[in-house]
Design a protein around this motif. Structure first.
Motif, short mmCIF file in Angstrom:
data_model
loop_
_atom_site.label_atom_id
_atom_site.label_comp_id
_atom_site.label_asym_id
_atom_site.label_seq_id
_atom_site.Cartn_x
_atom_site.Cartn_y
_atom_site.Cartn_z
N GLY A 1 0.78 -1.23 0.00
CA GLY A 1 0.00 0.00 0.00
C GLY A 1 0.81 1.28 0.00
O GLY A 1 0.26 2.36 0.15
N TYR A 2 2.13 1.19 -0.16
CA TYR A 2 2.99 2.36 -0.21
C TYR A 2 3.35 2.65 -1.67
O TYR A 2 3.96 1.82 -2.33
N LEU A 3 3.01 3.84 -2.15
CA LEU A 3 3.34 4.23 -3.51
C LEU A 3 4.32 5.39 -3.45
O LEU A 3 4.12 6.34 -2.67
N VAL B 1 8.02 11.80 4.85
CA VAL B 1 7.27 11.29 3.70
C VAL B 1 8.06 11.32 2.38
O VAL B 1 7.53 10.91 1.36
N LYS B 2 9.31 11.78 2.38
CA LYS B 2 10.06 11.94 1.13
C LYS B 2 11.44 11.31 1.19
O LYS B 2 12.05 11.22 2.25
N ILE B 3 11.92 10.93 0.00
CA ILE B 3 13.29 10.45 -0.19
C ILE B 3 13.90 11.24 -1.34
O ILE B 3 13.29 11.36 -2.41
N THR C 1 13.19 13.59 -6.14
CA THR C 1 12.51 13.53 -4.85
C THR C 1 11.26 12.70 -5.04
O THR C 1 10.47 12.97 -5.94
N LEU C 2 11.10 11.69 -4.20
CA LEU C 2 9.92 10.84 -4.22
C LEU C 2 9.13 11.07 -2.95
O LEU C 2 9.72 11.18 -1.87
N ALA C 3 7.82 11.13 -3.08
CA ALA C 3 6.94 11.26 -1.93
C ALA C 3 6.13 9.98 -1.79
O ALA C 3 5.78 9.34 -2.79
N CYS C 4 5.83 9.61 -0.57
CA CYS C 4 5.06 8.41 -0.31
C CYS C 4 3.58 8.79 -0.20
O CYS C 4 3.22 9.72 0.54
N GLY D 1 -3.96 8.60 -3.14
CA GLY D 1 -3.15 9.75 -3.50
C GLY D 1 -2.85 10.70 -2.35
O GLY D 1 -2.31 11.77 -2.56
N ARG D 2 -3.15 10.29 -1.13
CA ARG D 2 -2.87 11.13 0.05
C ARG D 2 -1.47 10.83 0.58
O ARG D 2 -1.06 9.67 0.63
N PRO D 3 -0.74 11.88 0.98
CA PRO D 3 0.58 11.65 1.57
C PRO D 3 0.47 10.73 2.79
O PRO D 3 -0.50 10.80 3.55
#
Length: 141
Positions: free
Chosen positions: A53-55, A87-89, A108-111, A116-118
């Motif tokens: 469930g992590y995008l 929430v980011k890498i 930068t990637l956000a989870c 579509g919610r952070p």
């Protein structure tokens, strides 16, 4: 963070333009390969994350082209994790040919969740696990 992962990449004919140069868009494909293999080297796949469930979505991406790459060049891509937040890498990429830096990039990637919610990064992507320690991260970040 100094931890990084390197992969060899051979420039394929289909990745070049009429001038025989690696098309600029393919550098970003290579960066994705680097991110995927860095994660895999830590014992996790993108599929595992998505199935849980992590995008991870790109929210920033860039590249500075220094020298062209050509068909059949053997390149080395070094992918590093620069920074991890809740929430980011942020990744850094360095592409080399024969030891010479020919391009450098960042992403930068956000989870997010499936709606579509952070959402917070899973523990295995925060702290020590991202920095190269295979043990799961502990505590809250």
């Amino acid at each position: 963070m100094s931890e990084h992962h390197e992969i060899p990449i051979r420039v394929r004919y289909a990745e070049t333009d009429r001038m025989g140069l690696l098309h600029h868009a393919n550098y970003f494909v290579y960066f994705e390969m680097g991110r995927t293999e860095l994660l895999r080297s830590r014992g996790v796949s993108y599929r595992d994350l998505e199935d849980s469930g992590y995008l991870l979505v790109i929210i920033d991406l860039g590249c500075k082209y220094r020298r062209p790459a050509r068909y059949d060049d053997l390149l080395t891509l070094r992918t590093s994790v620069d920074r991890v937040t809740h929430v980011k890498i942020v990744h850094r990429y360095e592409l080399f040919r024969d030891g010479e830096l020919i391009a450098q990039g960042h992403s930068t990637l956000a989870c997010i969740d499936r709606e579509g919610r952070p959402q917070p990064l899973p523990a295995l992507l925060r702290g020590r696990a991202v920095a190269g320690d295979p043990r799961p991260a502990t505590g809250s970040s």
